[in-house]
Design an enzyme around this catalytic site. Structure first.
Site, PDB file in Angstrom:
ATOM      1  N   GLY A  18      -1.270  -3.518  -0.695  1.00 18.51           N
ATOM      2  CA  GLY A  18      -2.319  -2.869   0.186  1.00 18.51           C
ATOM      3  C   GLY A  18      -3.832  -3.654   0.109  1.00 18.51           C
ATOM      4  N   ASP A  51      -2.074  -0.510  -8.516  1.00 17.57           N
ATOM      5  CA  ASP A  51      -2.061  -0.156  -7.201  1.00 17.57           C
ATOM      6  C   ASP A  51      -2.905   0.589  -6.474  1.00 17.57           C
ATOM      7  OD1 ASP A  51      -0.171  -0.102  -4.971  1.00 17.57           O
ATOM      8  OD2 ASP A  51       1.487   0.812  -5.685  1.00 17.57           O
ATOM      9  N   GLY A  52      -2.869   0.681  -4.964  1.00 16.55           N
ATOM     10  CA  GLY A  52      -3.910   1.574  -4.284  1.00 16.55           C
ATOM     11  C   GLY A  52      -3.282   2.793  -3.803  1.00 16.55           C
ATOM     12  N   LYS A  56       0.565   7.995  -0.789  1.00 16.52           N
ATOM     13  CA  LYS A  56       0.682   6.599  -0.796  1.00 16.52           C
ATOM     14  C   LYS A  56       1.787   6.156   0.588  1.00 16.52           C
ATOM     15  CE  LYS A  56       1.191   3.892  -4.700  1.00 16.52           C
ATOM     16  NZ  LYS A  56       0.480   3.117  -3.976  1.00 16.52           N
ATOM     17  N   GLY A 114       0.916   3.969   3.284  1.00 19.30           N
ATOM     18  CA  GLY A 114       0.174   3.698   4.589  1.00 19.30           C
ATOM     19  C   GLY A 114       0.598   2.272   4.702  1.00 19.30           C
ATOM     20  N   GLU A 151       6.873   1.229  -4.416  1.00 20.08           N
ATOM     21  CA  GLU A 151       5.833   1.607  -5.283  1.00 20.08           C
ATOM     22  C   GLU A 151       5.980   2.704  -6.270  1.00 20.08           C
ATOM     23  OE1 GLU A 151       2.083   0.331  -2.226  1.00 20.08           O
ATOM     24  OE2 GLU A 151       2.905   2.495  -2.002  1.00 20.08           O
ATOM     25  N   LYS A 186     -11.455   7.451  -0.129  1.00 25.94           N
ATOM     26  CA  LYS A 186      -9.977   7.625  -0.474  1.00 25.94           C
ATOM     27  C   LYS A 186      -9.985   9.124  -1.228  1.00 25.94           C
ATOM     28  CE  LYS A 186      -8.485   4.305   1.654  1.00 25.94           C
ATOM     29  NZ  LYS A 186      -7.492   3.342   1.247  1.00 25.94           N
TER      30      LYS A 186
END
Length: 243
Positions: free
Chosen positions: A30, A86-87, A99, A101, A108, A126
């Site tokens: 991401g 991670d995002g 998660k 997107g 992930e 977010k």
């Protein structure tokens, strides 16, 4: 620089301070997590990090990491990871996540469950009072019988939309599967929804990440702050700190 991109970079680089020489590191997917991968690559080139090996949560991240010269573990993931950066698309007050997107949520989640510390890097847009308020729940589904999942989501009170690219064709994951974005609105009982989705044949992964987060690194106009889950010894609302 675009202010939002600058905030994302600040959060990612703050999280990388938790990465040390000799670690095995998960590299997220991401627009925020990629800054962490790039910073790790730069630290390896400068010699500030050494003897590090990584595992990517997507083919795109792996390509970027290899181009940066980051040594990579093989696809079978032969050992657990020390830390993953991670995002997320949405973060609730308990630091549960949505998660997917970017369509990498199966990989992930596999990586998150195989890591000792899952650090999530986001900008403050977010943060959400409840999962589902701002983002649908991505579902990775088999192409076989995929429209039955559409009806299943409807039976749970949601609306599923096939994710499509700019060419109108269905988006596929790295595993070649389809993605449905399931909009449930604000989710009252995320564990119950996660259990229902996980039990459904043909849904290979859902984007609800519950109880997997060690900390969230949030970048905003006032700088970077770290949030930790309730009961972990930190504050769910978070306080600014330097690791």
């Amino acid at each position: 620089m675009d202010p939002l991109a600058d905030r994302k970079r600040e959060a990612a680089e703050a999280a990388v301070r938790e990465v040390h020489s000799g670690m095995t590191v998960g590299l997220g997917t991401g627009s925020t997590a990629i800054f962490a991968t790039r910073h790790i690559g730069a630290l390896l080139r400068s010699g500030e990090l050494r003897d590090l090996v990584a595992f990517a949560t997507s083919a795109a991240t792996r390509r970027e990491a290899e181009a940066l010269g980051i040594p990579m573990l093989p696809d079978e993931l032969p050992r657990d990871l020390d830390v993953t950066i991670d995002g997320a698309d949405e973060v609730d007050p308990e630091l549960n996540l949505i998660k997917g997107g970017g369509g990498a949520h199966l990989r992930e989640k596999l990586v998150a469950q195989a890591t000792r510390r899952e650090l999530i890097v986001v900008d403050d847009s977010k943060l959400s009072p409840r999962l589902g308020t701002h983002h649908p729940v991505p579902l990775e589904v088999l192409e076989l019988g995929w429209s039955s999942q559409d009806r299943f989501v409807a039976s749970l009170g949601g609306t599923a939309t096939m994710r499509r690219g700019t060419d109108g064709r269905p988006v596929r994951t790295d595993q070649g599967n389809l993605i449905l974005d399931a909009d449930f609105g604000p989710i009252d009982d995320a564990p119950a929804l996660a259990a229902a989705l996980a039990a459904r044949a043909g849904i290979l992964a859902h984007g609800l990440f519950l109880g997997l987060t060690s900390a969230v690194v949030v970048a905003g106009a006032d700088g970077v702050r770290w949030l930790t889950p309730p009961g972990s010894g930190g504050s769910a609302t978070g306080t600014a700190r330097t690791p």
